[in-house]
Design a protein around this motif. Structure first.
Motif, PDB file in Angstrom:
ATOM      1  N   LYS A   1     -15.212  14.982  18.452  1.00  0.00           N
ATOM      2  CA  LYS A   1     -15.300  14.720  17.015  1.00  0.00           C
ATOM      3  C   LYS A   1     -15.914  15.900  16.269  1.00  0.00           C
ATOM      4  CE  LYS A   1     -13.719  10.552  16.636  1.00  0.00           C
ATOM      5  NZ  LYS A   1     -12.482  10.283  15.931  1.00  0.00           N
ATOM      6  N   GLN A   2     -16.924  16.519  16.859  1.00  0.00           N
ATOM      7  CA  GLN A   2     -17.562  17.670  16.218  1.00  0.00           C
ATOM      8  C   GLN A   2     -16.595  18.851  16.130  1.00  0.00           C
ATOM      9  OE1 GLN A   2     -21.021  18.257  18.622  1.00  0.00           O
ATOM     10  NE2 GLN A   2     -22.087  16.494  17.759  1.00  0.00           N
TER      11      GLN A   2
ATOM     12  N   ARG B   1     -14.137  18.171  13.350  1.00  0.00           N
ATOM     13  CA  ARG B   1     -14.756  18.362  12.043  1.00  0.00           C
ATOM     14  C   ARG B   1     -14.887  19.848  11.710  1.00  0.00           C
ATOM     15  NH1 ARG B   1     -18.687  15.609   8.677  1.00  0.00           N
ATOM     16  NH2 ARG B   1     -18.658  16.899   6.829  1.00  0.00           N
ATOM     17  N   CYS B   2     -15.317  20.644  12.702  1.00  0.00           N
ATOM     18  CA  CYS B   2     -15.450  22.094  12.489  1.00  0.00           C
ATOM     19  C   CYS B   2     -14.106  22.711  12.123  1.00  0.00           C
ATOM     20  CB  CYS B   2     -16.000  22.776  13.731  1.00  0.00           C
ATOM     21  SG  CYS B   2     -17.724  22.427  14.046  1.00  0.00           S
TER      22      CYS B   2
ATOM     23  N   LYS C   1     -18.135  12.654  21.501  1.00  0.00           N
ATOM     24  CA  LYS C   1     -18.865  13.183  20.342  1.00  0.00           C
ATOM     25  C   LYS C   1     -18.555  14.663  20.126  1.00  0.00           C
ATOM     26  CE  LYS C   1     -22.788  10.022  20.531  1.00  0.00           C
ATOM     27  NZ  LYS C   1     -24.239   9.915  20.777  1.00  0.00           N
TER      28      LYS C   1
END
Length: 128
Positions: free
Chosen positions: A86-87, A90-91, A83
């Motif tokens: 993925k974060q 995205r950032c 997770k």
């Protein structure tokens, strides 16, 4: 062997789906053609140059710095590490698209997170 009512319904739906396949394909094709024509007419009306030419916005870098400390990944379970990965992706992606991108840093990058990123996202080594 006798069929249940549910099985007959499923079989009937499957047959109808197969029969209408060409119709759906034709509709998708027409829709694509329509969008292509709309894009072309819009492009011709708004621009006189090349059809591949895009107007680039002016990016003004920010003096802010965003630092993500990854030294605690040894305390996380693999699910949480994924997770986090993925974060971070995205950032990074949103920061690249931003009008005022911040300076983005990853610190103490290693362990589970690094192995997960190497396994699932080989392109991260090229990040700027």
């Amino acid at each position: 062997e006798p069929m249940s009512k549910r099985q007959r319904k499923k079989l009937l739906k499957q047959k109808q789906w197969e029969e209408q396949k060409d119709l759906r394909r034709q509709k998708r094709k027409e829709k694509r053609q329509k969008r292509k024509l709309e894009r072309q007419s819009k492009l011709d009306a708004s621009q006189e140059g090349s059809d591949r030419e895009h107007t680039r916005r002016e990016v003004v870098p920010s003096t802010l710095r965003l630092i993500v400390d990854c030294s605690f990944d040894d305390l996380m379970v693999l699910k949480d590490v994924k997770k986090l990965h993925k974060q971070i992706q995205r950032c990074y992606a949103e920061n690249r698209k931003a009008f005022h991108p911040v300076q983005f840093y990853l610190t103490s990058h290693g362990g589970q997170l690094k192995s997960n990123m190497n396994e699932n996202d080989k392109g991260w080594v090229n990040w700027k």
